[in-house]
Scaffold this motif. Sequence first.
Motif, PDB file in Angstrom:
ATOM      1  N   ASP A  51       0.811  -1.215   0.000  1.00  9.57           N
ATOM      2  CA  ASP A  51       0.000   0.000   0.000  1.00  9.57           C
ATOM      3  C   ASP A  51       0.847   1.271   0.000  1.00  9.57           C
ATOM      4  OD1 ASP A  51      -2.912  -0.880   0.266  1.00  9.57           O
ATOM      5  OD2 ASP A  51      -1.938  -2.054   1.830  1.00  9.57           O
ATOM      6  N   GLY A  52       2.167   1.120  -0.175  1.00  8.21           N
ATOM      7  CA  GLY A  52       3.036   2.282  -0.227  1.00  8.21           C
ATOM      8  C   GLY A  52       3.520   2.767   1.117  1.00  8.21           C
ATOM      9  N   ASN A  53       3.250   2.010   2.177  1.00  3.90           N
ATOM     10  CA  ASN A  53       3.772   2.361   3.492  1.00  3.90           C
ATOM     11  C   ASN A  53       5.243   1.980   3.584  1.00  3.90           C
ATOM     12  OD1 ASN A  53       1.148   3.170   4.735  1.00  3.90           O
ATOM     13  ND2 ASN A  53       0.665   1.012   4.336  1.00  3.90           N
ATOM     14  N   ARG A  54       6.047   2.847   4.189  1.00  7.74           N
ATOM     15  CA  ARG A  54       7.454   2.545   4.412  1.00  7.74           C
ATOM     16  C   ARG A  54       7.687   2.306   5.899  1.00  7.74           C
ATOM     17  NH1 ARG A  54       7.899   6.905   0.876  1.00  7.74           N
ATOM     18  NH2 ARG A  54       8.717   8.257   2.535  1.00  7.74           N
ATOM     19  N   LEU A  55       8.187   1.119   6.210  1.00  8.27           N
ATOM     20  CA  LEU A  55       8.333   0.670   7.596  1.00  8.27           C
ATOM     21  C   LEU A  55       9.795   0.625   7.980  1.00  8.27           C
ATOM     22  CD1 LEU A  55       5.978  -2.421   7.119  1.00  8.27           C
ATOM     23  CD2 LEU A  55       5.285  -0.072   7.647  1.00  8.27           C
ATOM     24  N   ILE A  56      10.115   1.046   9.210  1.00 11.34           N
ATOM     25  CA  ILE A  56      11.482   0.935   9.709  1.00 11.34           C
ATOM     26  C   ILE A  56      11.727  -0.517  10.110  1.00 11.34           C
ATOM     27  CG2 ILE A  56      13.108   1.647  11.505  1.00 11.34           C
ATOM     28  CD1 ILE A  56      11.695   4.341  11.599  1.00 11.34           C
ATOM     29  N   ASP A  57      12.813  -1.065   9.606  1.00  7.19           N
ATOM     30  CA  ASP A  57      13.109  -2.489   9.800  1.00  7.19           C
ATOM     31  C   ASP A  57      14.077  -2.679  10.970  1.00  7.19           C
ATOM     32  OD1 ASP A  57      13.532  -5.173   9.600  1.00  7.19           O
ATOM     33  OD2 ASP A  57      14.573  -5.105   7.666  1.00  7.19           O
ATOM     34  N   ALA A 391       1.958  -2.014  19.351  1.00  5.13           N
ATOM     35  CA  ALA A 391       1.817  -0.574  19.097  1.00  5.13           C
ATOM     36  C   ALA A 391       2.903  -0.088  18.151  1.00  5.13           C
ATOM     37  CB  ALA A 391       1.871   0.187  20.420  1.00  5.13           C
ATOM     38  N   ALA A 392       4.121  -0.584  18.327  1.00  9.07           N
ATOM     39  CA  ALA A 392       5.220  -0.184  17.441  1.00  9.07           C
ATOM     40  C   ALA A 392       4.947  -0.618  16.008  1.00  9.07           C
ATOM     41  CB  ALA A 392       6.534  -0.772  17.945  1.00  9.07           C
ATOM     42  N   ARG A 393       4.456  -1.837  15.841  1.00  6.32           N
ATOM     43  CA  ARG A 393       4.164  -2.333  14.493  1.00  6.32           C
ATOM     44  C   ARG A 393       3.089  -1.490  13.822  1.00  6.32           C
ATOM     45  NH1 ARG A 393       3.781  -8.161  17.198  1.00  6.32           N
ATOM     46  NH2 ARG A 393       6.021  -8.621  17.380  1.00  6.32           N
ATOM     47  N   GLN A 394       2.046  -1.136  14.574  1.00  5.90           N
ATOM     48  CA  GLN A 394       0.983  -0.314  14.007  1.00  5.90           C
ATOM     49  C   GLN A 394       1.496   1.060  13.622  1.00  5.90           C
ATOM     50  OE1 GLN A 394      -2.134  -0.967  13.124  1.00  5.90           O
ATOM     51  NE2 GLN A 394      -1.951  -3.113  13.712  1.00  5.90           N
ATOM     52  N   SER A 395       2.582   1.500  14.248  1.00 10.53           N
ATOM     53  CA  SER A 395       3.169   2.802  13.934  1.00 10.53           C
ATOM     54  C   SER A 395       4.233   2.716  12.844  1.00 10.53           C
ATOM     55  CB  SER A 395       3.787   3.406  15.202  1.00 10.53           C
ATOM     56  OG  SER A 395       2.788   3.636  16.171  1.00 10.53           O
ATOM     57  N   GLY A 396       4.415   1.525  12.272  1.00 12.83           N
ATOM     58  CA  GLY A 396       5.317   1.389  11.141  1.00 12.83           C
ATOM     59  C   GLY A 396       6.732   1.004  11.493  1.00 12.83           C
ATOM     60  N   VAL A 428       9.991   5.182  18.606  1.00 12.19           N
ATOM     61  CA  VAL A 428       8.610   4.686  18.502  1.00 12.19           C
ATOM     62  C   VAL A 428       8.363   3.600  19.541  1.00 12.19           C
ATOM     63  CG1 VAL A 428       7.011   3.388  17.023  1.00 12.19           C
ATOM     64  CG2 VAL A 428       8.326   5.304  16.078  1.00 12.19           C
ATOM     65  N   ILE A 429       9.345   2.701  19.707  1.00 13.07           N
ATOM     66  CA  ILE A 429       9.194   1.618  20.683  1.00 13.07           C
ATOM     67  C   ILE A 429       9.143   2.164  22.104  1.00 13.07           C
ATOM     68  CG2 ILE A 429      10.299  -0.438  21.652  1.00 13.07           C
ATOM     69  CD1 ILE A 429      11.411  -0.997  18.860  1.00 13.07           C
ATOM     70  N   THR A 430      10.059   3.073  22.445  1.00 14.31           N
ATOM     71  CA  THR A 430      10.091   3.587  23.819  1.00 14.31           C
ATOM     72  C   THR A 430       8.882   4.481  24.109  1.00 14.31           C
ATOM     73  OG1 THR A 430      11.595   5.369  23.103  1.00 14.31           O
ATOM     74  CG2 THR A 430      12.590   3.378  24.024  1.00 14.31           C
ATOM     75  N   ASP A 431       8.368   5.186  23.087  1.00 15.10           N
ATOM     76  CA  ASP A 431       7.138   5.941  23.280  1.00 15.10           C
ATOM     77  C   ASP A 431       5.964   5.001  23.551  1.00 15.10           C
ATOM     78  OD1 ASP A 431       8.481   8.290  22.870  1.00 15.10           O
ATOM     79  OD2 ASP A 431       7.753   8.618  20.824  1.00 15.10           O
ATOM     80  N   ALA A 432       5.944   3.872  22.828  1.00 11.23           N
ATOM     81  CA  ALA A 432       4.889   2.876  23.058  1.00 11.23           C
ATOM     82  C   ALA A 432       4.981   2.311  24.466  1.00 11.23           C
ATOM     83  CB  ALA A 432       4.994   1.750  22.027  1.00 11.23           C
ATOM     84  N   LEU A 433       6.197   2.143  24.959  1.00  2.40           N
ATOM     85  CA  LEU A 433       6.375   1.669  26.333  1.00  2.40           C
ATOM     86  C   LEU A 433       5.860   2.690  27.326  1.00  2.40           C
ATOM     87  CD1 LEU A 433       7.563  -0.279  28.455  1.00  2.40           C
ATOM     88  CD2 LEU A 433       9.762   0.871  28.151  1.00  2.40           C
ATOM     89  N   ALA A 434       6.168   3.962  27.091  1.00  3.47           N
ATOM     90  CA  ALA A 434       5.724   5.015  28.002  1.00  3.47           C
ATOM     91  C   ALA A 434       4.203   5.108  28.057  1.00  3.47           C
ATOM     92  CB  ALA A 434       6.319   6.351  27.572  1.00  3.47           C
ATOM     93  N   GLU A 435       3.566   4.847  26.915  1.00  2.00           N
ATOM     94  CA  GLU A 435       2.095   4.968  26.832  1.00  2.00           C
ATOM     95  C   GLU A 435       1.370   3.716  27.300  1.00  2.00           C
ATOM     96  OE1 GLU A 435       1.436   5.979  22.779  1.00  2.00           O
ATOM     97  OE2 GLU A 435       2.566   7.859  22.920  1.00  2.00           O
ATOM     98  N   ALA A 436       2.069   2.591  27.390  1.00  2.00           N
ATOM     99  CA  ALA A 436       1.402   1.317  27.703  1.00  2.00           C
ATOM    100  C   ALA A 436       0.963   1.295  29.169  1.00  2.00           C
ATOM    101  CB  ALA A 436       2.346   0.151  27.431  1.00  2.00           C
TER     102      ALA A 436
END
Length: 436
Positions: A51-57, A391-396, A428-436
């Motif tokens: 779908d044209g999304n670019r994900l950080i690997d 959450a990280a995966r949903q954020s790309g 993105v991962i650490t932000d997801a941790l802070a919000e969890a």
Amino acid sequence: MKQSRHLETELPGPKARRLMQRQQAVVARGVSTLMPTFAVRAEDGIVEDVDGNRLIDLAAGIAVTSVGASAPKVVESVQRQVAEFTHTCFMVTPYEGYVAVAEKLAEITPISGPVRSALFNSGAEAVENAVKIARSFTGRQAVAAFDHAYHGRTSLTMSLTAKSMPYKHSFGPFSPEVHRVAGSYPFRDELDGHTAAERAIDQLRTQIGPENLAAVIMEPIQGEGGFIVPAPGFLKEVVHWCRENGVVFIADEVQTGFARTGRWFASEYEEIEPDIITTAKGIAGGMPLSAVTGREDIMNAAHPGGLGGTYGGNPVACAAALSSMETIDEQGLDQAALRIEELVRERLEEVQRSDPRVGDIRGRGAMLAFELVDPATKAPDAALTSAVASAARQSGVITLTCGTYGNVIRLLPPLTISHDLLIEGLGVITDALAEA
């Protein structure tokens, strides 16, 4: 391709949803997937979806595409080899590529004296053959693996693997003469290397007996078990005991090999000399290839015709491996792995100082992880780990978990990832941790 994270649609997007429906109609349920989308191309630190999304690997196909998923030298060598021939079977009509890969492995493998190699297709297949060779060499049958081990999904390697779900559950009975002993998990057992080694050696001696033991196998950093780095000196004492008792020590470097940890092999950090090393994953830039490399006398114990397989050491995979190893050398990707470690550790340690749920940070090079726990009891927090990864995966951001208790987030970026992408993905991962 553009090296930036971009979400054109929600995940999954419309094209990915249609592909999911097709997948559910024809692909076996046991083959599950993590990311809610489908890749169309990848380069360095980015995977682009349908779908044209670019994900950080931050996964590199589970430590496979260390040189990137479309490294120019690998692409060129594969294209050239495909145009010449795709297969003859090395056991029927041999070719130079197989020999050249074995020569390169002899050059870089940390085993002194003459070494020999045999090539196969997957890490599990390499481990199976390493055990066959050790049994042939010693005339003994028993094999010992450690708590938290992961060695594959075939019948024998599943038996060596510790974790039940999803790897072993409902798939028994398992291979006989496979034994498990305690290893070294400093965060949880709180033992120094000498004490942990004494415990393991006592179990090897009393519960199996060296006269029955063909091989001891261990990952220098336990991968699926939680990126566990043994306490200093643990492996050295275990290897010394093996040598004294004529037991073959197999270092499973399937995940740790080929500059992933900042050196060609993680065994080098432990100052050990394995008898056999098994490799796969990062060896060939994404092409299916694995190897068993070991002391000449051990490797030659198997009779002619006793090792092999139709596709083992496929010429296209061999071409990719030679170019992949050349890329590691030319681009200094061992040093790139160490720079990745420096950046990631600094950020994770900053988070840990303010968030006691980060119980432990560990690993080497571009093979790093953090363990999430209940700060009051140190009990594993698998639910939190799953929520953060999702959450990280949903954020790309492509994110993997691991650990016997399912409470470890592991970071395995391509060694060619840019520092900006790495820091963004980690954020993105650490932000997801802070919000969890």
